[in-house]
Design a protein around this motif. Sequence first.
Motif, PDB file in Angstrom:
ATOM      1  N   PHE A   1       0.846  -1.175   0.000  1.00  0.00           N
ATOM      2  CA  PHE A   1       0.000   0.000   0.000  1.00  0.00           C
ATOM      3  C   PHE A   1       0.883   1.226   0.000  1.00  0.00           C
ATOM      4  N   LYS A   2       0.726   2.059  -1.009  1.00  0.00           N
ATOM      5  CA  LYS A   2       1.528   3.271  -1.119  1.00  0.00           C
ATOM      6  C   LYS A   2       0.591   4.458  -1.253  1.00  0.00           C
ATOM      7  N   PRO A   3       0.902   5.537  -0.554  1.00  0.00           N
ATOM      8  CA  PRO A   3       0.042   6.712  -0.670  1.00  0.00           C
ATOM      9  C   PRO A   3       0.187   7.363  -2.037  1.00  0.00           C
TER      10      PRO A   3
ATOM     11  N   ASP B   1       0.841  10.422  -4.268  1.00  0.00           N
ATOM     12  CA  ASP B   1       1.565  11.684  -4.097  1.00  0.00           C
ATOM     13  C   ASP B   1       0.699  12.834  -4.602  1.00  0.00           C
TER      14      ASP B   1
ATOM     15  N   GLN C   1      -8.288   9.227   6.715  1.00  0.00           N
ATOM     16  CA  GLN C   1      -7.886   7.860   6.382  1.00  0.00           C
ATOM     17  C   GLN C   1      -8.594   6.881   7.321  1.00  0.00           C
TER      18      GLN C   1
ATOM     19  N   THR D   1      -6.453   1.220   6.753  1.00  0.00           N
ATOM     20  CA  THR D   1      -5.442   1.612   5.767  1.00  0.00           C
ATOM     21  C   THR D   1      -4.228   2.245   6.427  1.00  0.00           C
TER      22      THR D   1
ATOM     23  N   GLY E   1      -0.622   0.612   5.944  1.00  0.00           N
ATOM     24  CA  GLY E   1       0.431   1.481   5.438  1.00  0.00           C
ATOM     25  C   GLY E   1       1.648   1.529   6.334  1.00  0.00           C
TER      26      GLY E   1
END
Length: 105
Positions: free
Chosen positions: A2-4, A6, A31, A35, A39
């Motif tokens: 899981f990547k935020p 940008d 959020q 998650t 993350g």
Amino acid sequence: MFKPIDLPAAEQRKSIVIHVEGRAIQARGGQTLATALLGAGVVPFRRTSVSGAPRAPLCLMGVCFDCLVEVDGSQNVQSCLVEVKNGMQVRLPTGARRIENEETA
């Protein structure tokens, strides 16, 4: 995994801190707790009471109940349905729910 996304600084939500088993974790306002935990690499979320099998979110929409955690003292909270709040205290349960203030006969 899981990547935020940008986003430009003007579009990013405020950074907050939640506490998981006493460890400070950064999250973003708005959020979900699930998650935020994923993350931060928090897995598993809990262990089953019968076999001790590890569990983590599956559906992320409140159907499966695999993301149950304790939030600010409330047990069996579906973390995928809860928005993070600054200072939130999260405990990762192991086994069956605790019975508190049990009256003895």
